[in-house]
Design a protein around this motif. Structure first.
Motif, short mmCIF file in Angstrom:
data_model
loop_
_atom_site.label_atom_id
_atom_site.label_comp_id
_atom_site.label_asym_id
_atom_site.label_seq_id
_atom_site.Cartn_x
_atom_site.Cartn_y
_atom_site.Cartn_z
N MET A 38 0.85 -1.08 0.11
CA MET A 38 -0.05 0.15 0.08
C MET A 38 0.69 1.30 0.12
O MET A 38 0.30 2.30 -0.79
CB MET A 38 -0.91 -0.05 1.05
CG MET A 38 -1.99 1.29 1.40
SD MET A 38 -2.94 1.32 -0.29
CE MET A 38 -4.16 -0.25 0.12
N ALA A 39 1.96 1.11 0.87
CA ALA A 39 2.88 2.44 0.72
C ALA A 39 3.36 2.74 -0.67
O ALA A 39 3.45 3.93 -1.07
CB ALA A 39 4.21 2.10 1.77
N ARG A 40 3.78 1.62 -1.36
CA ARG A 40 4.10 1.96 -2.84
C ARG A 40 3.22 2.51 -3.44
O ARG A 40 3.24 3.23 -4.22
CB ARG A 40 4.85 0.46 -3.02
CG ARG A 40 5.28 0.51 -4.65
CD ARG A 40 6.61 0.71 -4.80
NE ARG A 40 7.13 0.50 -6.13
CZ ARG A 40 7.25 1.20 -7.16
NH1 ARG A 40 6.55 2.38 -7.16
NH2 ARG A 40 7.48 1.21 -8.43
N ARG A 46 0.74 9.68 -5.52
CA ARG A 46 1.36 11.05 -5.22
C ARG A 46 1.98 11.58 -6.38
O ARG A 46 2.04 12.24 -6.80
CB ARG A 46 2.08 11.11 -3.99
CG ARG A 46 1.10 11.11 -2.70
CD ARG A 46 2.07 11.22 -1.52
NE ARG A 46 1.39 10.58 -0.29
CZ ARG A 46 1.61 9.37 0.09
NH1 ARG A 46 3.03 8.79 -0.36
NH2 ARG A 46 1.16 8.76 1.06
N ARG A 47 3.22 10.46 -6.89
CA ARG A 47 4.40 11.01 -7.85
C ARG A 47 3.65 11.22 -9.27
O ARG A 47 3.95 12.14 -9.55
CB ARG A 47 5.29 9.83 -7.84
CG ARG A 47 6.20 9.77 -9.27
CD ARG A 47 7.30 8.96 -8.87
NE ARG A 47 7.03 7.70 -8.66
CZ ARG A 47 6.64 6.74 -9.45
NH1 ARG A 47 6.65 7.21 -11.07
NH2 ARG A 47 6.27 5.50 -9.49
N THR A 48 2.64 10.46 -9.56
CA THR A 48 1.93 10.35 -11.12
C THR A 48 0.65 11.10 -11.12
O THR A 48 0.45 11.64 -12.10
CB THR A 48 1.79 8.98 -11.58
OG1 THR A 48 0.57 8.26 -10.61
CG2 THR A 48 2.95 7.84 -11.43
N TYR A 53 -5.97 3.12 -7.71
CA TYR A 53 -6.38 1.79 -8.56
C TYR A 53 -5.40 1.71 -9.75
O TYR A 53 -4.91 0.75 -9.80
CB TYR A 53 -7.90 1.99 -9.26
CG TYR A 53 -8.25 0.88 -9.99
CD1 TYR A 53 -8.54 -0.54 -9.48
CD2 TYR A 53 -8.20 0.88 -11.29
CE1 TYR A 53 -8.86 -1.55 -10.20
CE2 TYR A 53 -8.20 -0.35 -12.20
CZ TYR A 53 -9.01 -1.49 -11.70
OH TYR A 53 -9.13 -2.59 -12.52
N ASP A 54 -5.28 2.96 -10.41
CA ASP A 54 -4.12 2.89 -11.64
C ASP A 54 -2.77 2.65 -11.08
O ASP A 54 -2.12 1.98 -11.73
CB ASP A 54 -4.33 4.01 -12.37
CG ASP A 54 -5.78 4.00 -13.33
OD1 ASP A 54 -6.18 2.83 -13.45
OD2 ASP A 54 -5.96 5.20 -13.61
N SER A 55 -2.46 3.14 -9.91
CA SER A 55 -1.37 3.18 -9.18
C SER A 55 -0.73 1.61 -9.05
O SER A 55 0.54 1.53 -8.78
CB SER A 55 -1.01 3.99 -8.01
OG SER A 55 -1.25 5.28 -8.48
N LYS A 78 0.16 10.50 -18.10
CA LYS A 78 0.80 10.62 -16.94
C LYS A 78 2.25 9.90 -16.77
O LYS A 78 3.03 10.15 -16.08
CB LYS A 78 -0.03 10.76 -15.76
CG LYS A 78 -0.90 11.90 -15.73
CD LYS A 78 -1.77 11.62 -14.45
CE LYS A 78 -2.63 13.03 -14.39
NZ LYS A 78 -3.59 12.99 -13.08
N CYS A 79 2.04 8.74 -17.38
CA CYS A 79 3.18 7.78 -17.33
C CYS A 79 3.81 7.42 -18.88
O CYS A 79 3.78 6.20 -19.30
CB CYS A 79 2.84 6.57 -16.65
SG CYS A 79 2.35 6.79 -15.12
#
Length: 86
Positions: A38-40, A46-48, A53-55, A78-79
């Motif tokens: 979950m941390a990842r 936050r970064r993207t 869900y997408d993260s 975004k990526c």
């Protein structure tokens, strides 16, 4: 879970059968499953700026050093170095 519940409602599996199928599926997938913490996921979101869900999918692709094939316009935007259309 959705498929198991559908089979149960249709009378094709009992409640006990659903549990057995789910246990067997977990055994089969355990050897090739990659856990994304979950941390990842939250860090990736936050970064993207993408949804949590997408993260999950973004972080998974990054962790496994794979391209992320998607039709999701936001993820593609975004990526751009990771995501591409199939």
């Amino acid at each position: 879970a959705s498929v198991l519940r559908k089979y149960e409602r249709a009378g094709l599996l009992s409640a006990a059968g659903c549990i057995e199928c789910s246990k067997r599926a977990l055994e089969l997938f355990a050897q090739s499953t990659h856990h994304v913490s979950m941390a990842r996921v939250l860090d990736t979101a936050r970064r993207t700026g993408c949804s949590s869900y997408d993260s999950y999918y973004i972080a998974l692709a990054e962790d496994l050093h794979l391209r992320l094939y998607t039709y999701d316009a936001e993820v593609l935007k975004k990526c751009p170095r990771l995501a591409q259309m199939p």
